[in-house]
Design an enzyme around this catalytic site. Structure first.
Site, PDB file in Angstrom:
ATOM      1  N   HIS A 130       0.833  -1.203   0.000  1.00  0.00           N
ATOM      2  CA  HIS A 130       0.000   0.000   0.000  1.00  0.00           C
ATOM      3  C   HIS A 130       0.869   1.255   0.000  1.00  0.00           C
ATOM      4  O   HIS A 130       0.614   2.206  -0.766  1.00  0.00           O
ATOM      5  CB  HIS A 130      -0.921  -0.008   1.223  1.00  0.00           C
ATOM      6  CG  HIS A 130      -1.650   1.279   1.436  1.00  0.00           C
ATOM      7  ND1 HIS A 130      -2.841   1.580   0.804  1.00  0.00           N
ATOM      8  CD2 HIS A 130      -1.351   2.360   2.195  1.00  0.00           C
ATOM      9  CE1 HIS A 130      -3.247   2.783   1.169  1.00  0.00           C
ATOM     10  NE2 HIS A 130      -2.359   3.279   2.007  1.00  0.00           N
ATOM     11  N   GLU A 131       1.885   1.283   0.851  1.00  0.00           N
ATOM     12  CA  GLU A 131       2.756   2.461   0.928  1.00  0.00           C
ATOM     13  C   GLU A 131       3.515   2.676  -0.377  1.00  0.00           C
ATOM     14  O   GLU A 131       3.706   3.819  -0.820  1.00  0.00           O
ATOM     15  CB  GLU A 131       3.738   2.298   2.101  1.00  0.00           C
ATOM     16  CG  GLU A 131       3.095   2.310   3.472  1.00  0.00           C
ATOM     17  CD  GLU A 131       2.370   3.616   3.764  1.00  0.00           C
ATOM     18  OE1 GLU A 131       2.809   4.671   3.263  1.00  0.00           O
ATOM     19  OE2 GLU A 131       1.357   3.584   4.498  1.00  0.00           O
TER      20      GLU A 131
END
Length: 264
Positions: A130-131
């Site tokens: 996600h990051e």
């Protein structure tokens, strides 16, 4: 900076130079130039500022050594995650008590040991995927640009009072905190979910990791309680609803015919 604190970055307004400070007009003009440069930074210049800030963070946080069990584990679970959209990725662990992970515009990914303590490898991959999505979609770059503009505005305001702030430890610290505590819109968070899913899948990792990470965060949220002072509640307040994200990512994996991992 042994403990990273959550802060909210606000864009500061430009302040005109009063007549009493005209003797310092040259320094004020320099501050104005910095503001313009922050707006017109090239990608190369932006990455340079980001790398400098990451170097500062690595120097002011306890970074786990290469043979530390945390580092060994992170290296194992991120094997094959080498770059995204042409940006090389590099991973390190900060031995701190905060529960967090973040990725910077230059591809630096930092994971806190306390987060590793409460998540499985699959869940951590979901958070990292996600990051990385924020980096690939330029969300991190836009947030960092805003922080640079805020810093330039502060320099200009300071020059109006005859005291020009230099690029010191304090300034680097503020830029670094902006990387750690970058605020993204719900749309950006959703876009990063989608990108992270495809990225992990493309790299040969089970994309169920995204849903599993959110399930764990939901569990932590519930354990933290529902009071208005709950730190977990505050941290997730600007994010899309976790249950909706879990459902969306789970259905996507099922549709793709991907088996849910044991997650141990």
């Amino acid at each position: 900076m042994n403990k990273v604190k959550t802060t909210t970055m606000a864009l500061l307004m430009m302040t005109a130079v009063p007549a009493a400070a005209q003797f310092n007009l040259g320094k004020a003009a320099s501050g104005a130039l910095k503001s313009v440069q922050a707006i017109t930074l090239s990608d190369e210049e932006m990455m340079g500022y980001a790398k400098e800030s990451v170097r500062w963070m690595d120097e002011h946080n306890p970074v786990c050594a290469e043979d530390d069990p945390y580092t060994v584990r992170l290296r194992h679970l991120t094997e094959g995650l080498t770059d995204v959209e042409g940006i090389p990725l590099n991973f390190k662990v900060y031995r701190v008590i905060d529960v967090n992970a973040f990725a910077c515009p230059d591809g630096s990914v930092r994971v806190f040991s306390s987060l590793m303590d409460i998540m499985t490898d699959d869940e951590l991959r979901g958070v990292i995927g996600h990051e990385i999505g924020h980096v690939a979609l330029k969300h991190s770059k836009k947030a960092f640009r805003t922080a640079l503009m805020a810093g330039a505005a502060k320099d200009l305001a300071a020059s109006a009072n005859g005291r020009v702030a230099a690029l010191t430890d304090s300034q680097l610290g503020e830029l670094s905190e902006s990387l750690i505590n970058a605020q993204f819109s719900q749309k950006q968070e959703s876009e990063s979910d989608d990108y992270g899913y495809e990225y992990l899948k493309r790299c040969g990792k089970n994309p169920w990791a995204i849903a599993l990470a959110f399930e764990r965060l939901q569990q932590l949220e519930q354990e933290a309680g529902t009071g208005s002072q709950s730190k977990m509640q505050k941290m997730l307040s600007t994010h899309p609803d976790l249950q909706k994200r879990i459902t969306k990512m789970s259905k996507r994996a099922q549709k793709d015919g991907i088996a849910r991992p044991d997650n141990q």
